[in-house]
Write an enzyme that holds these catalytic residues in place. Structure first.
Site, PDB file in Angstrom:
ATOM      1  N   ILE A  99      -4.592-115.333  56.618  1.00  0.00           N
ATOM      2  CA  ILE A  99      -5.006-113.928  56.460  1.00  0.00           C
ATOM      3  C   ILE A  99      -6.280-113.851  55.614  1.00  0.00           C
ATOM      4  O   ILE A  99      -7.243-113.170  55.983  1.00  0.00           O
ATOM      5  CB  ILE A  99      -3.865-113.080  55.852  1.00  0.00           C
ATOM      6  CG1 ILE A  99      -2.719-112.956  56.869  1.00  0.00           C
ATOM      7  CG2 ILE A  99      -4.369-111.694  55.440  1.00  0.00           C
ATOM      8  CD1 ILE A  99      -1.478-112.230  56.356  1.00  0.00           C
ATOM      9  N   TYR A 154      10.731-110.571  45.360  1.00  0.00           N
ATOM     10  CA  TYR A 154       9.531-110.447  46.201  1.00  0.00           C
ATOM     11  C   TYR A 154       9.263-108.984  46.543  1.00  0.00           C
ATOM     12  O   TYR A 154       8.131-108.498  46.454  1.00  0.00           O
ATOM     13  CB  TYR A 154       9.744-111.273  47.470  1.00  0.00           C
ATOM     14  CG  TYR A 154       8.563-111.345  48.397  1.00  0.00           C
ATOM     15  CD1 TYR A 154       7.461-112.147  48.095  1.00  0.00           C
ATOM     16  CD2 TYR A 154       8.545-110.649  49.613  1.00  0.00           C
ATOM     17  CE1 TYR A 154       6.387-112.243  48.964  1.00  0.00           C
ATOM     18  CE2 TYR A 154       7.476-110.741  50.484  1.00  0.00           C
ATOM     19  CZ  TYR A 154       6.400-111.548  50.154  1.00  0.00           C
ATOM     20  OH  TYR A 154       5.333-111.637  51.012  1.00  0.00           O
ATOM     21  N   LYS A 185       5.976-106.835  45.460  1.00  0.00           N
ATOM     22  CA  LYS A 185       5.102-106.178  46.424  1.00  0.00           C
ATOM     23  C   LYS A 185       5.043-104.668  46.191  1.00  0.00           C
ATOM     24  O   LYS A 185       4.001-104.036  46.399  1.00  0.00           O
ATOM     25  CB  LYS A 185       5.549-106.499  47.858  1.00  0.00           C
ATOM     26  CG  LYS A 185       5.428-107.994  48.198  1.00  0.00           C
ATOM     27  CD  LYS A 185       4.041-108.537  47.918  1.00  0.00           C
ATOM     28  CE  LYS A 185       3.880-109.999  48.250  1.00  0.00           C
ATOM     29  NZ  LYS A 185       2.514-110.492  48.015  1.00  0.00           N
ATOM     30  N   ILE A 214       3.312-111.960  60.357  1.00  0.00           N
ATOM     31  CA  ILE A 214       2.035-112.421  60.900  1.00  0.00           C
ATOM     32  C   ILE A 214       2.171-113.919  61.160  1.00  0.00           C
ATOM     33  O   ILE A 214       2.668-114.658  60.303  1.00  0.00           O
ATOM     34  CB  ILE A 214       0.891-112.180  59.883  1.00  0.00           C
ATOM     35  CG1 ILE A 214       0.837-110.696  59.454  1.00  0.00           C
ATOM     36  CG2 ILE A 214      -0.442-112.647  60.443  1.00  0.00           C
ATOM     37  CD1 ILE A 214       0.529-109.708  60.552  1.00  0.00           C
ATOM     38  N   THR A 231       1.383-117.428  60.955  1.00  0.00           N
ATOM     39  CA  THR A 231       0.605-118.367  60.149  1.00  0.00           C
ATOM     40  C   THR A 231       1.404-119.670  60.138  1.00  0.00           C
ATOM     41  O   THR A 231       2.569-119.679  60.535  1.00  0.00           O
ATOM     42  CB  THR A 231       0.465-117.870  58.692  1.00  0.00           C
ATOM     43  OG1 THR A 231       1.783-117.833  58.118  1.00  0.00           O
ATOM     44  CG2 THR A 231      -0.160-116.483  58.609  1.00  0.00           C
TER      45      THR A 231
END
Length: 278
Positions: A15, A171, A175, A204, A206
């Site tokens: 990203i 997490y 965030k 996403i 990756t």
């Protein structure tokens, strides 16, 4: 040495690279990663494509390391752009590390870059759809995450070990804090004529995500993108599409915002087939 506009990039991943390639041409790109080999790999790919990237070892959980990265960047010219893609995921790290890197480290980075960002400068930080999955916090808790002095953040009651269920909860909290921090810091950045926004990606593809797809939580992820409106995971370049808007003149009126780019997974989680069983 002729001075260039400088882009700081943290987290040498797909990203970060996609955004840097979209917005970093003609600039000096100083790329920090805790694993210098990651930074060197991305730097080589980009330098072979005509960019000017210098890899630097940097630990997001350390204020000294962040300041050292900023000093290095300033050797080349004014810092005009920040792309913060650094972080650790729930399956990669224990609770303490997630809070130290993703929550505290990001807050310090936004604060320190905000002290030196050039007029007309712009930053994006990468949070996650994950922060949208937990129950709302109180207004007082949100304000604490947004504005508590960075060195006191990890002392907040809601972040104490007994109040954090597991690494995923840590997490999510990190965030959520990133997004609140961006709101508060955008006010500070605005005093220097600069803008700051946040992008919250869903799944996403990756190398890390591919590991996850093939790992213990693989079925969970595959179910998520099968049942979201888009019906697929996203690509780093689609995140860069949003970053390009936010970091260009077209985004001149956008600051302090978070953009969710998750193929509709969050919508499905609240109002569709991904809704958890009660």
């Amino acid at each position: 040495m002729s001075k260039k506009e400088v882009m700081i990039v943290t987290g040498a991943g797909q990203i970060s690279m996609a955004i840097a390639r979209r917005m970093g041409y003609g600039k000096k790109i100083v790329m920090g990663d805790k694993n210098i080999e990651n930074a060197k790999t991305i730097a080589e790919i980009m330098n072979n494509a005509g960019f000017d990237v210098e890899p630097v070892e940097m630990d997001l959980s350390s204020r000294e390391s962040i300041k050292s990265l900023i000093s290095k960047a300033q050797e080349y010219g004014e810092i005009k752009m920040l792309v913060n893609g650094a972080g650790v995921s729930p399956s990669q790290a224990p609770i303490e590390a997630i809070l130290k890197v993703d929550l505290y480290g990001t807050a310090v980075l936004l604060e320190e870059v905000g002290k030196v960002i050039a007029e007309g400068g712009v930053g994006v930080t990468i949070s996650s759809q994950s922060g949208w999955r937990m129950p709302q916090l109180t207004a007082e808790e949100d304000a604490a995450l947004a504005t508590t002095p960075t060195e006191e953040l990890l002392n907040l009651e809601i972040l104490q070990p007994e109040n954090i269920r597991d690494t995923l909860h840590a997490y999510q909290m990190a965030k959520r804090c990133n997004e609140k921090r961006v709101m508060a810091q955008s006010v500070e950045w605005g005093k220097r004529g600069a803008r700051l926004n946040d992008i919250a990606p869903g799944i996403i593809v990756t190398p890390l995500a591919v590991d996850e797809f093939n790992g213990l939580r693989g079925d969970f992820y595959k179910n998520m993108f099968a049942k979201c409106p888009a019906g697929r995971p996203g690509t780093a370049d689609e995140v860069a599409n949003v970053a390009e808007l936010l970091m260009s003149e077209k985004g001149a009126f956008i600051t302090g915002s978070t953009f969710l780019i998750d193929g509709g997974a969050t919508s499905s989680y609240y109002y569709g087939p991904l809704k958890p069983e009660a």
